[in-house]
Design a protein around this motif. Structure first.
Motif, PDB file in Angstrom:
ATOM      1  N   ALA A  34     -10.947  10.429 -13.012  1.00 16.57           N
ATOM      2  CA  ALA A  34     -10.325  10.333 -11.688  1.00 16.57           C
ATOM      3  C   ALA A  34      -8.952  10.984 -11.622  1.00 16.57           C
ATOM      4  N   LEU A  35      -8.319  11.202 -12.781  1.00 20.33           N
ATOM      5  CA  LEU A  35      -6.997  11.839 -12.777  1.00 20.33           C
ATOM      6  C   LEU A  35      -7.076  13.271 -12.242  1.00 20.33           C
ATOM      7  N   ALA A  36      -8.215  13.925 -12.414  1.00 20.93           N
ATOM      8  CA  ALA A  36      -8.370  15.315 -11.974  1.00 20.93           C
ATOM      9  C   ALA A  36      -8.202  15.459 -10.458  1.00 20.93           C
ATOM     10  N   PRO A  37      -8.960  14.712  -9.643  1.00 16.62           N
ATOM     11  CA  PRO A  37      -8.749  14.838  -8.195  1.00 16.62           C
ATOM     12  C   PRO A  37      -7.379  14.368  -7.740  1.00 16.62           C
ATOM     13  N   ILE A  38      -6.781  13.405  -8.475  1.00 19.33           N
ATOM     14  CA  ILE A  38      -5.431  12.943  -8.122  1.00 19.33           C
ATOM     15  C   ILE A  38      -4.425  14.069  -8.302  1.00 19.33           C
ATOM     16  N   LEU A  39      -4.489  14.738  -9.439  1.00 19.60           N
ATOM     17  CA  LEU A  39      -3.581  15.861  -9.692  1.00 19.60           C
ATOM     18  C   LEU A  39      -3.852  17.005  -8.715  1.00 19.60           C
ATOM     19  N   LEU A  40      -5.116  17.184  -8.360  1.00 19.42           N
ATOM     20  CA  LEU A  40      -5.473  18.219  -7.391  1.00 19.42           C
ATOM     21  C   LEU A  40      -4.787  17.951  -6.052  1.00 19.42           C
TER      22      LEU A  40
END
Length: 436
Positions: free
Chosen positions: A113-119
């Motif tokens: 889930a960190l990926a879409p957050i950073l995106l």
């Protein structure tokens, strides 16, 4: 009358800088829009149903548009206080760095889930940067010009579709190099990483342009209040009407350049076929934006924008049936005529029009804020339409919404009046006339 500080050489440099700078900014910003339609739903939202993933992907797209007014306020404040040029150097750097970092971002499968957050964080950064870029770019051209302000200011708006051409061409090249399967693995990153090269070029070009003579003259007097307060206190009507005029333009723009991509792919067209049509339509839009804007120097801003708004509202009802036909010719016709011929008349003249509504020491803030608040329509449009289509399966409601916002543009431009005779050197732009 020409001001003695105005230089034809600096005007040419300012126009070139605004155009190239906006191409680079919108290459980065619209690259994300294209990728959100064809890549991010599978790379960063791979655990979701495909249609739900598309809605979520468009949701991250919307965050960038929602952040644009904040960028307009921040960079508008300092642009009105310390100068247009300095802020434009910062906005370009911010955009370039954010885009490169998106190209380096791990996927959902790698970090969860960190990926879409950073995106989303990087998309917000892009939104803040482009929110400050547009107003400064327009004013660098408009305030250097002594005549044909509609033409010269329009090169900033022409940079948007030009950036789309570059972004789609680079995406197509990346797809060809990596292949369909590897494109989703690493090929999509190439266009974002190339932003580093474009950033260096853009900063070099922009460094050669002087501050505008209009701002230098106005800067000799100390502003009485913060630019945002000045806009809200002295120009609330202009701000509200500028938002209304632009909102229909942005809703239609995002439909033609973002939502239609996803819709056409779902309708059975290949991604490459859709991107080819979008690339050509964007190239036509560059000429359309400049041509219609030059026409407003003769006819006025209002009649051209009015014709574009009415035409765009009508075209909204033809767009989806043409795509649904399955004909490649009609697909091309739908986006080329829609974006390049009709919508360009609505969108192109907005650059000069917005600059003509506000006083010099609040112009960066006022023009940016009005344009970027209107720009939220481009971010909310695709995610709203994707959700509506998911719930109802009907494109007629989508067309009705687009037409309604185009009607809003019609009403606001009629109420706003004509602005083309405004004097940017005065303490405030001349009040718009009710009739020509």
């Amino acid at each position: 009358m020409a001001h003695p500080a105005h230089s034809p050489v600096q005007l040419r440099r300012a126009v070139a800088s605004s155009f190239i700078g906006t191409v680079i900014e919108y290459y980065d910003f619209l690259l994300y829009a294209t990728a959100s339609a064809v890549v991010f739903n599978r790379v960063f939202f791979s655990d979701l149903d495909p249609l739900v993933g598309t809605v979520a992907s468009f949701g991250t797209l919307a965050t960038g548009y929602l952040a644009r007014p904040l960028g307009g306020i921040i960079f508008g404040h300092f642009g009105d206080r310390v100068g247009r040029k300095k802020m434009l150097m910062v906005t370009m750097s911010l955009m370039g760095v954010a885009s490169v970092l998106i190209g380096l971002l791990p996927t959902y499968e790698q970090i969860g889930a960190l990926a879409p957050i950073l995106l989303v964080v990087l998309r917000i950064t892009q939104g803040i940067a482009v929110g400050g870029e547009w107003g400064g770019g327009v004013l660098m051209s408009a305030e250097h010009a002594t005549s044909r302000r509609g033409l010269w200011a329009s090169f900033t708006n022409a940079g948007g579709p030009a950036g789309m051409v570059v972004s789609t061409l680079v995406l197509a090249a990346a797809t060809a190099i990596s292949g369909e399967e590897q494109f989703l693995v690493w090929g999509w990153r190439i266009p974002f990483l190339l932003s580093a090269v474009l950033l260096v070029v853009g900063l070099f070009v922009r460094a050669r342009v002087d501050e505008t003579p209009v701002f230098r003259e106005a800067a000799t007097a100390q502003p009485s209040r913060a630019p945002l307060v000045e806009v809200l206190r002295n120009h609330p009507r202009s701000l509200a009407l500028s938002v209304g005029v632009g909102f229909g333009s942005f809703v239609a723009q995002s439909t033609l350049t973002t939502f239609s991509i996803s819709y056409a792919v779902e309708a059975g067209f290949t991604r490459q076929a859709v991107l080819n049509a979008l690339t050509f339509s964007s190239a036509v839009a560059v000429a359309g934006v400049i041509g219609y804007s030059a026409l407003t120097d003769r006819l006025g801003r209002r009649p051209v924008v009015l014709a574009g708004a009415i035409g765009t509202g009508i075209w909204a009802f033809l767009l989806f049936p043409m795509i649904d036909s399955g004909s490649t010719f009609l697909l091309w016709t739908s986006v080329v005529i829609g974006q390049g011929v009709i919508h360009a008349a609505l969108h192109g003249p907005l650059a000069a029009l917005y600059a003509e509504l506000f006083a010099t020491r609040a112009r960066y803030t006022g023009a940016s804020l009005g344009y970027q608040i209107a720009g939220t329509g481009a971010g909310l449009g695709p995610v709203t339409f994707a959700a509506v289509l998911s719930a109802t399966g009907s494109t007629v409601l989508v067309s009705l919404v687009i037409a309604a916002f185009c009607l809003l543009s019609v009403v606001c431009i009629l109420v706003l009046g004509e602005t083309s005779k405004a004097d940017l050197r005065s303490a405030g732009a001349t009040a718009p006339s009710r009739a020509r």
